[in-house]
Write a protein that holds these residues in place. Structure first.
Motif, PDB file in Angstrom:
ATOM      1  N   LEU A 119       0.652  -1.301   0.096  1.00 34.29           N
ATOM      2  CA  LEU A 119      -0.233  -0.063   0.090  1.00 34.29           C
ATOM      3  C   LEU A 119       0.981   1.142  -0.004  1.00 34.29           C
ATOM      4  N   THR A 120       2.185   1.139   0.698  1.00 31.82           N
ATOM      5  CA  THR A 120       3.095   2.384   0.748  1.00 31.82           C
ATOM      6  C   THR A 120       3.738   2.534  -0.753  1.00 31.82           C
ATOM      7  N   ARG A 121       3.404   1.495  -1.673  1.00 35.41           N
ATOM      8  CA  ARG A 121       4.388   1.676  -2.833  1.00 35.41           C
ATOM      9  C   ARG A 121       3.458   1.506  -4.024  1.00 35.41           C
ATOM     10  N   TYR A 122       2.179   1.032  -4.148  1.00 29.97           N
ATOM     11  CA  TYR A 122       1.191   0.592  -5.149  1.00 29.97           C
ATOM     12  C   TYR A 122      -0.205   1.133  -4.741  1.00 29.97           C
ATOM     13  N   ASP A 123      -0.880   1.644  -5.742  1.00 30.39           N
ATOM     14  CA  ASP A 123      -2.168   2.106  -5.967  1.00 30.39           C
ATOM     15  C   ASP A 123      -3.131   0.850  -5.902  1.00 30.39           C
ATOM     16  N   PRO A 124      -4.100   0.899  -4.746  1.00 32.57           N
ATOM     17  CA  PRO A 124      -4.871  -0.271  -4.592  1.00 32.57           C
ATOM     18  C   PRO A 124      -5.760  -0.458  -5.688  1.00 32.57           C
ATOM     19  N   LEU A 125      -6.395   0.467  -6.337  1.00 29.60           N
ATOM     20  CA  LEU A 125      -7.280   0.394  -7.440  1.00 29.60           C
ATOM     21  C   LEU A 125      -6.586  -0.301  -8.807  1.00 29.60           C
ATOM     22  N   ASN A 148      -3.118  -1.060  -9.155  1.00 29.60           N
ATOM     23  CA  ASN A 148      -1.997  -2.031  -8.842  1.00 29.60           C
ATOM     24  C   ASN A 148      -0.862  -1.315  -9.544  1.00 29.60           C
ATOM     25  N   LEU A 149      -0.927  -0.153  -9.935  1.00 24.43           N
ATOM     26  CA  LEU A 149       0.162   0.557 -10.357  1.00 24.43           C
ATOM     27  C   LEU A 149       1.080   1.188  -9.201  1.00 24.43           C
ATOM     28  N   PRO A 150       2.490   1.472  -9.467  1.00 20.80           N
ATOM     29  CA  PRO A 150       3.195   2.252  -8.385  1.00 20.80           C
ATOM     30  C   PRO A 150       2.643   3.522  -8.300  1.00 20.80           C
ATOM     31  N   ASN A 151       2.637   3.961  -6.807  1.00 22.60           N
ATOM     32  CA  ASN A 151       2.344   5.182  -6.483  1.00 22.60           C
ATOM     33  C   ASN A 151       3.170   6.282  -6.541  1.00 22.60           C
ATOM     34  N   ARG A 152       2.922   7.439  -6.117  1.00 20.72           N
ATOM     35  CA  ARG A 152       3.896   8.614  -6.403  1.00 20.72           C
ATOM     36  C   ARG A 152       5.177   8.428  -5.874  1.00 20.72           C
ATOM     37  N   SER A 153       5.244   7.974  -4.573  1.00 19.66           N
ATOM     38  CA  SER A 153       6.338   7.691  -3.921  1.00 19.66           C
ATOM     39  C   SER A 153       7.401   6.538  -4.628  1.00 19.66           C
ATOM     40  N   SER A 154       6.643   5.423  -5.003  1.00 17.32           N
ATOM     41  CA  SER A 154       7.277   4.674  -5.936  1.00 17.32           C
ATOM     42  C   SER A 154       7.866   5.120  -7.211  1.00 17.32           C
TER      43      SER A 154
END
Length: 557
Positions: free
Chosen positions: A125-131, A133-139
Motif C-alpha cells: 500500500l505504501t508503494r502501489y495504488d490499490p485500485l 495496482n500501479l506504482p504510486n507517487r513515492s514508488s
C-alpha cells in the motif's frame, strides 16, 4: 515410613500385653496344677511354664508375621494400583499438554503468517495504488531516481510524461464513483500497452498518471510516444455497454535539460501538463522556463483572487441590451471585472477560468447576483422603467444545492421583482445536469427568466429546447461577426432566429459592432441586440450617463 513398619509399630504393644497375659496364665497354672503336673513340674523343675509360654509366644509371633506379610502384600498391590492409576493420569495430562503445545505452535505459526501478510500488504500500500495496482507517487520517484543515476554513464535522456484525463471529473460526477473506477481500470489497461522494457507507468493521484521513459535516445521520440497515447485515448471506452469518450493531456520534462532531480522533473512535467490543459486539452506540451514563469504568475494570481472579494476589488460593468423594434434599452448584462491593485483592470477571461478551477466562482457568483439585483433596483428607483438585469451562471455555481435559495434571498434583499432577473446558462450546462429541469422549473415558478448563452457553439441537442422552461436564446458573436462576409453565418443566424420564434422565445444577438449587422438583424426580425454599437460595458454611472445622452425611451424625466 513403609506400611509394614507402621503395622509393626502399631501391633508391638498388643504383642507385649499378650506375652504378659501368657506369663500370668502360666504362673496361675503352675500354682493350681494337678498332682500329676506337679509331679512333672517337680521333675522338670521350673522350665516347663517358661517353655510353654515361649512356644505360645512364638505361635503368636508367627501369626503376626503372617498377618504382616498379608498386609504388606495388600499394601504393595494397593501402591502398585495407585501408581498405575497415577501413571495413566500423568500420561493423559502429558497428551493434553502436548496437544495444547501443538495448538499454540499452530496458532503462533498462523499469527506469524497473518502478520507477514499484513506487513506485505502495508508495504504494498505504501508503494502501489490499490485500485490499479500501479506504482504510486513515492514508488515512481524511486524508479525515477534510479533512472537518473544511470544517465551520466549511458549518455541517454530520461523523460517524464505527466498525464491527466480531460473531463474525467464530469464523467465521475454524472455516472458515479463506481463507474469512474471502472473507467480508470480501462484507461490503465490501455496505457499499459505503451511502456517499453524498463519504462514505468504510475498512478499519481485521481485521474493523473505519470510515465517514466528511462532510456530516450532522441527527444523527438518522446513526442511520438505522447501523440500515440493521445490517439489511443481518443477512442471510446466501452463500460457496462456504454460508450465513454475521454481525452488526455500530457506534460513532458526531459533530463538533464529540465533538471537532474526526480522531484524537480515531476514538478516540471506537471507544469507542462497544466499548460496543455489550459490550451484546451487533448495535446502534449514540453516544459519551458517561460512556462514555469507563467505558472508562478498563475499561483500568485490565484492567491490574490482569494482576497479580491474581501478587499472589494471586484466590480460589475454593465452592457446595455437594445430592443430593435422600439429602439429602447430593455436591460443590461452584468459583466464582472477585477480592479487589481497592481495590474489595473483584469478582464474576466484571465481570472474566471481560474475561479472555476479553484471553486472561488461560487462565492464570486453569489456576489454578482446580489450586486446586480441591488443595482437594477437602484436604477428603477431612479426612474428607469421596465428594466431587467442578465447574469451569467457558471457550471460549478449551477451545481450548488442552494442556488435557488441564494437567488430568492438576493431578490428579497434588493426588493427586486423576480421577472426583472434573467439568468444565462451555456448549452452544455443545459444538457449535462440530471436535475437541470427541476432547478429551472423552480426558477420559472419563482418568476425568474432563464436563457441560453452563446447558442450554437456548444454540443447542441435541440431536444432540451422543448423540454426545459427557457425564455430566450442569445446568438453567439462568432455568427454575428461574419454576417457581412460569410453567407454561412447569415444562414445560421437566420435559422436560429426562426427557431427561437417558433418556440416562442426571445432572440438576442450579441457582439453587434457594425451598422450593417444591425440592419440585417432588423430585417430577420431579431428581437434584441447587444454589442459595442449599442454601448460598451462600463460602470453604473457611466452607463446611465451614456443612456441619458441618447435619450432612450425607457428613461423617465
Amino acid at each position: 515410613m513403609p506400611k509394614y513398619m507402621e503395622n509393626i509399630r502399631r501391633d508391638t504393644p498388643l504383642l507385649g500385653l499378650t506375652a504378659l497375659i501368657v506369663l500370668l496364665f502360666t504362673a496361675i497354672v503352675a500354682n493350681t496344677t494337678t498332682p500329676f503336673l506337679s509331679e512333672i513340674q517337680k521333675e522338670a523343675g521350673s522350665l516347663v511354664p517358661f517353655l510353654f509360654g515361649l512356644i505360645l509366644l512364638l505361635v503368636l509371633f508367627c501369626i503376626y508375621l503372617i498377618k504382616t506379610k498379608l498386609d504388606l502384600k495388600a499394601a504393595n498391590e494397593s501402591a502398585i494400583e495407585s501408581l498405575r492409576v497415577t501413571s495413566n493420569e500423568l500420561y493423559l495430562i502429558s497428551q493434553s499438554l502436548q496437544k495444547e503445545i501443538e495448538g499454540h505452535k499452530a496458532l503462533e505459526t498462523e499469527m506469524e503468517q497473518k502478520q507477514r501478510q499484513i506487513e506485505e500488504r502495508l508495504r504494498r500500500l505504501t508503494r502501489y495504488d490499490p485500485l490499479t495496482n500501479l506504482p504510486n507517487r513515492s514508488s515512481f520517484l524511486e524508479y525515477l531516481h534510479s533512472a537518473l543515476a544511470r544517465t551520466p554513464w549511458n549518455n541517454r535522456h530520461v523523460a517524464v510524461c505527466s498525464m491527466d484525463m480531460d473531463h474525467f471529473k464530469e464523467v465521475n460526477d454524472a455516472l458515479g464513483r463506481r463507474f469512474g473506477d471502472l473507467l480508470l481500470k480501462a484507461i490503465v489497461e490501455r496505457l499499459s500497452l505503451f511502456p517499453r522494457s524498463g519504462d514505468i507507468i504510475a498512478r499519481i493521484d485521481g485521474d493523473g498518471f505519470s510515465l517514466l521513459l528511462a532510456d530516450v535516445a532522441k527527444i523527438r521520440d518522446v513526442a511520438k510516444i505522447a501523440q500515440t497515447i493521445i490517439d489511443a485515448m481518443s477512442k471510446p471506452f466501452l463500460i457496462e455497454c456504454q460508450e465513454i469518450y475521454v481525452t488526455v493531456s500530457i506534460g513532458i520534462s526531459i533530463a538533464p535539460d529540465d533538471g537532474s532531480k526526480a522531484e524537480t522533473l515531476l514538478e516540471r512535467s506537471d507544469t507542462a501538463l497544466s499548460r496543455a490543459k489550459t490550451v484546451g486539452g487533448n495535446n502534449y506540451q514540453y516544459y519551458s522556463e517561460e512556462m514555469n514563469s507563467m505558472m508562478l504568475s498563475r499561483i500568485t494570481l490565484e492567491n490574490q483572487l482569494r482576497h479580491a472579494l474581501e478587499r472589494d476589488e471586484l466590480v460589475l460593468y454593465y452592457q446595455p441590451q437594445l430592443d430593435i423594434a422600439s429602439n429602447c434599452v430593455i436591460g443590461f448584462e452584468a459583466l464582472i471585472r477585477w480592479k487589481h491593485p497592481d495590474l489595473n483592470l483584469v478582464p474576466p477571461q484571465e481570472f474566471i477560468p481560474l475561479a472555476e478551477e479553484t471553486g472561488l466562482i461560487v462565492p464570486i457568483g453569489e456576489w454578482v447576483i446580489r450586486t446586480a439585483c441591488r443595482q437594477c433596483r437602484f436604477w428603477q428607483e431612479m426612474g428607469v422603467s421596465n428594466l431587467s438585469i442578465a447574469v451569467n451562471i457558471s457550471g460549478r455555481q449551477f451545481q450548488q444545492p442552494g442556488l435557488v435559495d441564494t437567488i430568492r434571498q438576493a431578490l428579497q434583499d434588493a426588493d427586486l421583482s423576480p421577472s426583472c432577473l434573467e439568468l444565462e446558462l451555456t448549452e452544455s450546462l443545459m444538457q449535462s445536469e440530471d436535475n437541470t429541469a427541476d432547478i429551472l422549473t423552480q426558477l420559472q415558478a419563482m418568476g425568474v427568466k432563464v436563457g441560453v448563452d452563446d447558442f450554437g457553439v456548444g454540443f447542441s441537442s435541440l431536444n432540451y429546447l422543448r423540454k426545459l422552461p427557457i425564455s430566450h436564446i442569445k446568438i453567439d458573436r462568432s455568427f454575428v461577426s461574419g454576417i457581412s462576409n460569410h453567407p454561412e453565418d447569415v444562414a445560421i443566424t437566420t435559422a436560429i432566429t426562426r427557431l427561437g420564434h417558433s418556440l416562442n422565445m426571445r432572440v438576442t444577438a450579441e457582439g453587434v459592432e457594425e451598422a450593417d449587422q444591425m440592419e440585417f438583424l432588423r430585417t430577420i426580425k431579431c428581437d434584441a441586440v447587444q454589442g459595442y454599437l449599442i454601448g460598451k460595458p462600463g460602470p453604473p454611472d457611466m452607463v446611465m450617463s451614456h443612456l441619458r445622452e441618447k435619450r432612450l425611451c425607457n428613461i423617465q424625466g
